[in-house]
Design a protein around this motif. Structure first.
Motif, short mmCIF file in Angstrom:
data_model
loop_
_atom_site.label_atom_id
_atom_site.label_comp_id
_atom_site.label_asym_id
_atom_site.label_seq_id
_atom_site.Cartn_x
_atom_site.Cartn_y
_atom_site.Cartn_z
N TYR B 224 2.07 -9.11 -8.22
CA TYR B 224 3.09 -8.91 -9.25
C TYR B 224 2.49 -9.09 -10.65
N GLU B 225 1.53 -10.03 -10.79
CA GLU B 225 0.89 -10.22 -12.10
C GLU B 225 0.18 -8.95 -12.55
N VAL B 226 -0.57 -8.34 -11.62
CA VAL B 226 -1.30 -7.11 -11.97
C VAL B 226 -0.33 -5.97 -12.29
N LEU B 227 0.80 -5.96 -11.60
CA LEU B 227 1.78 -4.87 -11.76
C LEU B 227 2.70 -5.09 -12.96
N ALA B 228 2.48 -6.14 -13.74
CA ALA B 228 3.37 -6.50 -14.86
C ALA B 228 3.67 -5.27 -15.72
N GLY B 229 4.94 -5.07 -16.04
CA GLY B 229 5.34 -3.95 -16.87
C GLY B 229 5.81 -2.74 -16.08
N LEU B 230 5.53 -2.71 -14.76
CA LEU B 230 5.96 -1.59 -13.92
C LEU B 230 7.30 -1.92 -13.23
N ASP B 231 7.99 -0.87 -12.81
CA ASP B 231 9.25 -1.03 -12.07
C ASP B 231 8.91 -1.16 -10.58
N VAL B 232 8.65 -2.39 -10.15
CA VAL B 232 8.19 -2.64 -8.77
C VAL B 232 9.38 -2.67 -7.82
N GLU B 233 9.36 -1.80 -6.80
CA GLU B 233 10.46 -1.83 -5.83
C GLU B 233 10.24 -2.93 -4.80
N TYR B 234 9.06 -2.98 -4.24
CA TYR B 234 8.75 -4.14 -3.38
C TYR B 234 7.25 -4.34 -3.24
N VAL B 235 6.90 -5.59 -2.96
CA VAL B 235 5.55 -5.98 -2.54
C VAL B 235 5.77 -6.79 -1.27
N LYS B 236 5.19 -6.36 -0.16
CA LYS B 236 5.45 -7.05 1.11
C LYS B 236 4.14 -7.29 1.86
N VAL B 237 4.12 -8.38 2.55
CA VAL B 237 3.00 -8.68 3.46
C VAL B 237 3.58 -8.74 4.86
N VAL B 238 3.14 -7.81 5.71
CA VAL B 238 3.75 -7.68 7.06
C VAL B 238 2.65 -7.63 8.12
N ASP B 239 3.06 -7.92 9.37
CA ASP B 239 2.13 -7.67 10.48
C ASP B 239 2.27 -6.21 10.90
N LYS B 240 1.51 -5.80 11.89
CA LYS B 240 1.48 -4.37 12.21
C LYS B 240 2.74 -3.88 12.92
N LYS B 241 3.67 -4.83 13.22
CA LYS B 241 4.99 -4.42 13.71
C LYS B 241 6.02 -4.44 12.57
N PHE B 242 5.53 -4.64 11.34
CA PHE B 242 6.36 -4.61 10.14
C PHE B 242 7.34 -5.77 10.04
N ASN B 243 6.96 -6.90 10.65
CA ASN B 243 7.66 -8.15 10.39
C ASN B 243 6.96 -8.83 9.22
N GLU B 244 7.74 -9.35 8.26
CA GLU B 244 7.12 -10.07 7.14
C GLU B 244 6.49 -11.36 7.66
N ILE B 245 5.33 -11.69 7.11
CA ILE B 245 4.62 -12.90 7.55
C ILE B 245 4.29 -13.79 6.36
N GLU B 246 4.27 -15.11 6.63
CA GLU B 246 3.95 -16.11 5.59
C GLU B 246 2.45 -16.31 5.51
N VAL B 247 1.81 -16.28 6.69
CA VAL B 247 0.38 -16.57 6.75
C VAL B 247 -0.35 -15.28 7.11
N ILE B 248 -1.30 -14.92 6.29
CA ILE B 248 -2.05 -13.68 6.50
C ILE B 248 -3.00 -13.84 7.67
N GLU B 249 -2.95 -12.89 8.58
CA GLU B 249 -3.78 -12.92 9.77
C GLU B 249 -4.68 -11.69 9.71
N PRO B 250 -5.97 -11.87 9.37
CA PRO B 250 -6.81 -10.68 9.24
C PRO B 250 -6.80 -9.86 10.53
N SER B 251 -6.89 -8.56 10.44
CA SER B 251 -6.80 -7.57 11.52
C SER B 251 -5.37 -7.35 12.02
#
Lengths: 272, 272
Positions: B224-251
């Motif tokens: 969000y800091e890098v995107l400052a000034g843009l109209d951001v619709e969403y930034v999401k971190v999800v697993d490969k089944k598209f569930n949002e996740i708190e902890v990033i799991e590489p791969s």
């Protein structure tokens, strides 16, 4: 004959198959109706695959999923005797998982059988599409008894451009005239006797139309007369897209009769 | 290269084809992203089929169906230069009729892109399934840019046992970093400049995670800091089944960014 129990095994086998393949998807409890489909597939294809899978998604809540006749041993024997090449008998969990991509049958799936059993045809199309993709047959065989099912499968094949030929097969009857059904075993001797009125009404309607009768209303009334005393769910005269019609048009008319004996529903029909 | 305009012609051609077939379904307005898919398909298959069809059922009311860029002549030229074997360009009426058998995408089709565009993925799956059945490829190629689309097509293939291998291809970017999209041509020079923040934010997030960062919240805040000034619709971190996740799991993590410029939505993402 090879009995195939897993998806992985079927996929592996299918990769190695060449030539024409006939496919008959069933829910088991095989009777002479199924056998006639298998025999026709044997005549018209180099290889024949039969599947037996009591598909949960086409049963509504309160329907007879748990009590639907299951006769695996007899079914295997019958398929062997019919010289089926591969009999596919998967587990439920191999076919379905949670939150799947679903098939939605069109509007005409909510009339007639779909009016009594809303959502039934979504489940039918879903399992048939899965089985089509697994077996990739040249020809797939279905009985005309489940007329609306046959029409909707034909529509799915057309809409989705599925490269399979759907073969519609005539209804097979007991000597008495009663249309073959896995659910006939639920009937008492007395009910079976009473049920003969159904095929009689169907024959009578066919004769009337052959002699030139074109009024749906008149034919329906005559059918109701023959069915007197039975718990008739519906008598309908439809075109092959399952729109009700007033005027019978030979070669584009199906007459459908559904009668209840308690919770048992017996279907019969004639295609003109 | 043969340009195929009708279903009948395609069916006839497909019957005569043997060997491996690579398929790239597109909506035309081909750019370097599409070209990279075609090139990969050429390397991995004996024959390559491309389709161009602006699919009405995946556009919602009020979306840019009528103004979606259409560049048939340039597209044909590009496919010729890429040595595509068959370019399928059907008419809408050949693909769709009224009251069809439909595809219903699963629940996870109503989050993220599907939240903003409810029903969009039903239309995507419907047309992809039709095109799969028409072309019957060995391999089908999709870009990772439409990450949720790719995941849902993969799920459809798995659920319906479609005998096709889905190949996920990396995002292709302009030299500036901007992810290739047919909709980029809608952007003014100034908007294009501003839009570079998107790929910058994506690269930055990738670097953070490579260095060991595992907090979704922290990574999202930095984006969000890098995107400052843009109209951001969403930034999401999800697993490969598209569930949002708190902890990033590489791969098993995808980071998705959607930014609006007026009615234009720009998507970008990175797969960890």
């Amino acid at each position: 004959m090879l009995v195939v129990k897993t998806i992985e095994e079927l996929k592996e086998i299918r990769k190695g198959l060449n030539g024409t393949i006939g496919f008959i998807p069933t829910m088991g409890a095989l009777h002479d109706g199924h056998i006639s489909l298998i025999k026709r597939a044997k005549e018209e294809n180099e290889l024949v695959i039969v599947s037996i899978f009591v598909n949960p998604t086409q049963f509504l809540k309160g329907e007879d999923l748990s009590t639907y006749p299951r006769k695996a041993e007899a079914d295997i024997k019958i398929c062997q005797m019919c010289k089926v090449d591969y009999l596919f008998m998967p587990e439920i969990n191999a076919i379905y998982e949670n939150d799947e991509v679903l098939i939605k049958a069109p509007q005409n799936s909510y009339v007639l059988e779909g009016f009594t059993r809303p959502g039934h045809f979504d489940g039918v199309l879903q399992v048939v599409l899965k089985l089509f993709n697994l077996t990739q047959p040249t020809n797939a065989y279905f009985g005309k008894k489940d007329a609306q099912q046959l029409a909707l499968i034909g529509q799915m094949v057309k809409n989705l451009f599925i490269p399979i030929n759907i073969v519609a097969c005539d209804i097979v009857r007991e000597i008495s005239g009663l249309a073959m059904s896995s659910r006939n075993i639920y009937l008492s001797v007395e009910q079976k006797e009473e049920a003969l009125k159904i095929s009689k009404s169907i024959y009578m309607a066919g004769n009337l139309i052959s002699k030139g009768e074109r009024s749906s209303k008149l034919v329906k009334n005559k059918i109701y007369e023959v069915l007197a005393g039975l718990d008739v769910e519906y008598v309908k005269v439809v075109d092959k897209k399952f729109n009700e019609i007033e005027v019978i048009e030979p070669s584009n008319t199906i007459i459908l009769v559904v009668v209840r004996f308690g919770s048992i529903r017996l279907l019969d029909n004639i295609w003109m």
